[in-house]
Design an enzyme around this catalytic site. Sequence first.
Site, PDB file in Angstrom:
ATOM      1  N   MET A  70       0.854  -1.197   0.000  1.00 49.24           N
ATOM      2  CA  MET A  70       0.000   0.000   0.000  1.00 49.24           C
ATOM      3  C   MET A  70       0.891   1.249   0.000  1.00 49.24           C
ATOM      4  SD  MET A  70      -3.438  -0.931   2.059  1.00 49.24           S
ATOM      5  CE  MET A  70      -2.856  -0.631   3.710  1.00 49.24           C
TER       6      MET A  70
ATOM      7  N   ALA B 296       4.094   3.908   0.931  1.00 48.01           N
ATOM      8  CA  ALA B 296       4.807   4.401   2.128  1.00 48.01           C
ATOM      9  C   ALA B 296       5.884   3.382   2.490  1.00 48.01           C
ATOM     10  CB  ALA B 296       3.850   4.638   3.298  1.00 48.01           C
TER      11      ALA B 296
ATOM     12  N   HIS C  52       9.293  -3.410   3.448  1.00 48.58           N
ATOM     13  CA  HIS C  52       8.796  -3.654   2.084  1.00 48.58           C
ATOM     14  C   HIS C  52       9.964  -3.940   1.143  1.00 48.58           C
ATOM     15  CE1 HIS C  52       5.570  -0.752   3.537  1.00 48.58           C
ATOM     16  NE2 HIS C  52       4.853  -1.787   3.153  1.00 48.58           N
TER      17      HIS C  52
ATOM     18  N   LYS D  59       5.248 -10.252   9.096  1.00 48.28           N
ATOM     19  CA  LYS D  59       4.782  -9.273  10.090  1.00 48.28           C
ATOM     20  C   LYS D  59       3.251  -9.330  10.209  1.00 48.28           C
ATOM     21  CE  LYS D  59       4.089  -4.972  11.861  1.00 48.28           C
ATOM     22  NZ  LYS D  59       2.959  -4.532  11.108  1.00 48.28           N
TER      23      LYS D  59
ATOM     24  N   GLN E 227      -2.623 -12.358   7.934  1.00 44.44           N
ATOM     25  CA  GLN E 227      -2.845 -12.027   6.521  1.00 44.44           C
ATOM     26  C   GLN E 227      -2.123 -13.027   5.618  1.00 44.44           C
ATOM     27  OE1 GLN E 227      -2.781  -7.939   4.628  1.00 44.44           O
ATOM     28  NE2 GLN E 227      -0.667  -8.515   4.211  1.00 44.44           N
TER      29      GLN E 227
HETATM   30  O1  PAF Z   1      -0.101  -5.778   3.746  1.00 44.32           O
HETATM   31  C1  PAF Z   1      -0.524  -4.850   2.997  1.00 44.32           C
HETATM   32  O2  PAF Z   1       0.156  -3.847   2.750  1.00 44.32           O
HETATM   33  C2  PAF Z   1      -1.921  -4.963   2.391  1.00 44.32           C
HETATM   34  O3  PAF Z   1      -2.810  -5.581   3.274  1.00 44.32           O
HETATM   35  C3  PAF Z   1      -1.921  -5.661   1.014  1.00 44.32           C
HETATM   36  C4  PAF Z   1      -1.464  -7.099   1.116  1.00 44.32           C
HETATM   37  C5  PAF Z   1      -1.024  -4.906   0.050  1.00 44.32           C
HETATM   38  C6  PAF Z   1      -3.348  -5.667   0.445  1.00 44.32           C
HETATM   39  O4  PAF Z   1      -3.833  -4.374   0.281  1.00 44.32           O
END
Ligand code: PAF
Length: 283
Positions: free
Chosen positions: A34, A36, A41, A154, A158
């Site tokens: 997302m 930032a 990342h 992290k 998810q």
């Molecule tokens: O972990 C994230 O940044 C978000 O939940 C993702 C996997 C990009 C889905 O919008």
Amino acid sequence: MSKQLPQAPTVKALRQRVARWRRDKLKVALVPTMGALHEGHLSLVDHANALADRTVVSIFVNPAQFAAGEDLTTYPRDLEGDLAKLSSRKANLVFVPTGEEMYPEGFATSVAVKGPAAVELEDKHRPHFFTGVATVVAKLLIQAGCDFAVFGEKDYQQLMTVTRMAADLDIATKIVGAPTIRHEDGLAMSSRNAYLSDYERVVAPLLHKTLQETAEELRVSGDVETCLRKARRALNKASFRVDYVEARNGETLKKLMGTSDEPIRLLAAASLGKTRLIDNIAV
Ligand code: PAF
């Protein structure tokens, strides 16, 4: 503006680029984000680069995973900075769709997830969240048609949810988890750390420290409930508002069966001021 790094603003442009690579027999990995972007990342990009010949990073702040009153409008955004970072980490393409491209007028489908998405952890405190994540991730996986997609450990629930969802929907992309990247003091990197005040930033690493101490105690005593109670007390005392500290099966996220070979994961969510932090470690 980064000149070297190609951007695809539409699904069509993304598909064309990936199709060309696949025609040339190149393996392609996707890193959904997302934006930032921080070192956490960028480590996913390194991971993707090691797995595949080409790496696509998507940047899309997905409205479907924010509830009313959450931080959708204030979520940190820095496209120029993100592009510069991705260029320096050798990503090959950035997919930057608009809201309209992802959810056009009349969009009427969502992916409902259970299993690891319904175990009373994040789902209990953010009931809308995993439907929103599963819907956008299913779309991204189908749109990109990549060989691999890399997600950070992290966000452990998810990762487990997306892995289950891709298997259940026969999506051919292999879901790969990558380790949590931490600051020197142990705080897991997160875009939302930017919300912490100076004082809260000093206190925040205690979340990881408490998980580490709890894991250590669990290995010695095996007394799950006592260890978890102690962890919750320590966090409350340090001014966290604790949503949960739980020990779960590391694969299903269900409550522990208590067998000796069961993989155990400690997971926690707690707020400091207006910032909600999550973390997890293997025991
Ligand atoms: O972990 C994230 O940044 C978000 O939940 C993702 C996997 C990009 C889905 O919008």
